[in-house]
Design an enzyme around this catalytic site. Structure first.
Site, PDB file in Angstrom:
ATOM      1  NE  ARG A 137      41.678 -50.251 -37.479  1.00 17.87           N
ATOM      2  CZ  ARG A 137      41.018 -49.306 -36.817  1.00 17.87           C
ATOM      3  NH1 ARG A 137      41.261 -49.101 -35.530  1.00 17.87           N
ATOM      4  NH2 ARG A 137      40.140 -48.548 -37.426  1.00 17.87           N
ATOM      5  CE  LYS A 170      34.500 -46.541 -33.738  1.00 17.99           C
ATOM      6  NZ  LYS A 170      35.509 -46.531 -34.775  1.00 17.99           N
ATOM      7  CG  MET A 220      33.546 -55.224  -9.177  1.00 17.90           C
ATOM      8  SD  MET A 220      32.852 -56.879  -9.046  1.00 17.90           S
ATOM      9  CE  MET A 220      34.301 -57.896  -9.083  1.00 17.90           C
ATOM     10  CE1 TYR A 236      39.014 -56.861  -1.039  1.00 16.86           C
ATOM     11  CE2 TYR A 236      38.402 -55.336  -2.785  1.00 16.86           C
ATOM     12  CZ  TYR A 236      38.096 -56.410  -1.955  1.00 16.86           C
ATOM     13  OH  TYR A 236      36.878 -57.012  -2.051  1.00 16.86           O
TER      14      TYR A 236
HETATM   15  C1  LIG Z   1      35.865 -45.234 -34.952  1.00 12.63           C
HETATM   16  C2  LIG Z   1      36.059 -44.803 -36.324  1.00 12.63           C
HETATM   17  C3  LIG Z   1      35.885 -43.456 -36.674  1.00 12.63           C
HETATM   18  C4  LIG Z   1      35.706 -42.362 -35.646  1.00 12.63           C
HETATM   19  O1  LIG Z   1      36.986 -42.032 -35.143  1.00 12.63           O
HETATM   20  P1  LIG Z   1      37.222 -40.932 -34.018  1.00 12.63           P
HETATM   21  O2  LIG Z   1      38.693 -40.926 -33.835  1.00 12.63           O
HETATM   22  O3  LIG Z   1      36.500 -41.429 -32.807  1.00 12.63           O
HETATM   23  O4  LIG Z   1      36.682 -39.648 -34.503  1.00 12.63           O
HETATM   24  C5  LIG Z   1      35.950 -43.134 -38.011  1.00 12.63           C
HETATM   25  N1  LIG Z   1      36.198 -44.067 -38.949  1.00 12.63           N
HETATM   26  C6  LIG Z   1      36.406 -45.371 -38.642  1.00 12.63           C
HETATM   27  C7  LIG Z   1      36.687 -46.338 -39.719  1.00 12.63           C
HETATM   28  C8  LIG Z   1      36.352 -45.772 -37.327  1.00 12.63           C
HETATM   29  O5  LIG Z   1      36.584 -47.057 -37.016  1.00 12.63           O
END
Ligand SMILES: *Cc1c(COP(=O)(O)O)cnc(C)c1O
Length: 360
Positions: A143, A49, A307, A259
């Site tokens: 969550r 992701k 930036m 800055y």
């Molecule tokens: C992002 C995610 C992972 C991977 O987790 P890491 O801590 O990066 O290894 C696994 N399962 C779910 C549901 C996630 O959202």
């Protein structure tokens, strides 16, 4: 919908950018194989992701496939085409599930599996015609995922579940919550008919065989992150950063840089302006304690990070315009320096980097 006219551009390719992100292909392959081996009898998938944790989906997928990964996790449907360009639809899971009929239709049209997270999502999926899917049960992170108490609802019983998943909240700590989540997941797995079970992320894999089940879901560790000490010796750095010196100048005592003039020279000082800034993901928090490196020398960051630029003290270095400096991206160390999580350090990396995969 209007027809979109694509103009054929005659611009030449832009010259190479002044900031580079090198992805160490061998390290990425080695990290996946390490996490797969540590998963024991379970096989490791890969969380890809957020554009492969910021490294670029097209950069990480070929290496992960070569390493042996066969299950891929993204969060959004918009991330699917990037993964589909490399891997078959049934190997991709979308963690946010199907929120509405459009998402369900897209899932069915592509053959990518949604991770169903609630009775409502189950209904959306079934109304769209259903088919193979995954199911996330929330075992205590509170969550995303169906509550254990809801597992018996009618919609869920009608799902065609490939993998039952849950996600650990504190696997990177020695927390009692880990064992409690494990127990809840085991209980959930006795109530649900699924082809396979999956609980552990990177840190969860290091918690031991009880947490492995059939499929593990490492993300961070693949890309060089070290969420638990047990992984420190086997996980290799994947992302390497370099940026060009745009200018150097000599300062008299009393002159300030950047800055708000927050840094002032106490003695004659040579400084260099580097092509790297917070728009590239090198946030202002690096300014307090960070440094770049050149030819074995440390170049402390001085003044505010802007930036597009960072200023370093290069009094003790022969650094000159056009040279490239590196920014150490050893994630555990960089995390302490910049006061950012290892996840943030990766996913913040901006689009201006020239991302290249080092050839073997
Ligand atoms: C992002 C995610 C992972 C991977 O987790 P890491 O801590 O990066 O290894 C696994 N399962 C779910 C549901 C996630 O959202």
């Amino acid at each position: 919908m209007g027809r979109r006219v694509i103009l054929k551009m005659t611009l030449p390719e832009p010259p190479p950018p002044s900031l580079r992100l090198r992805i160490d292909r061998q390290a990425l392959i080695s990290n996946w194989q390490t996490m797969d081996a540590l998963s024991g009898s379970a096989s490791a998938g890969a969380a890809v992701k957020a554009d492969g944790y910021g490294l670029g989906i097209d950069n990480v997928m070929p290496a992960l496939l070569q390493a042996g990964a066969r299950q891929f996790f993204v969060a959004h449907w918009g991330e699917v085409p990037g993964v589909l360009a490399h891997a078959p639809a049934h190997s991709i899971a979308v963690l946010h599930g199907v929120r509405n009929a459009q998402e369900a239709a897209y899932a069915r049209a592509t053959g990518v599996l949604p991770v169903i997270n609630s009775a409502e999502q189950a209904r959306v999926w079934l109304d769209a015609g259903g088919g193979a899917c995954h199911l996330m049960v929330d075992s205590g992170i509170n969550r995303l995922g169906i509550a254990p108490a809801q597992l018996g609802v009618e919609e869920v019983s009608r799902l065609e579940i490939d993998t039952l998943l849950s996600h650990l909240a504190s696997a990177d700590e020695d927390s009692e919550l880990n064992a409690r989540q494990l127990a809840r997941f085991q209980e959930a797995s006795s109530m649900i008919e699924a082809r396979s079970l999956s609980l552990a992320n990177s840190a969860g894999i290091a918690l031991g065989p009880d947490y492995h089940f059939d499929l593990t879901r490492p993300g961070l560790a693949l890309y060089g992150g070290i969420p638990r000490r047990e992984l420190a010796d086997s996980i290799r750095q994947v992302a390497h950063i370099e940026a060009a010196v745009l200018q150097t100048r000599d300062l008299e005592p009393g002159e300030t840089v950047g800055y708000n003039a927050i840094w002032q020279a106490r003695k004659p000082t040579r400084v260099a302006t580097i092509s790297l800034g917070y728009a590239d993901g090198i946030l202002r928090s690096w300014g307090d304690r960070g440094a770049l490196q050149h030819d074995g020398r440390n170049l402390p960051i001085i003044g505010r990070v802007s930036m597009d630029m960072i200023i370093v003290d290069c009094t003790n270095s022969p650094l000159k315009e056009g040279d490239f400096c590196s920014l150490s991206y050893d994630l555990p160390k960089a995390s302490k320096t910049a006061q950012l999580s290892q996840y943030e350090l990766l996913t913040l990396l901006g689009s201006r980097f020239d991302r290249t995969v080092s050839t073997d």
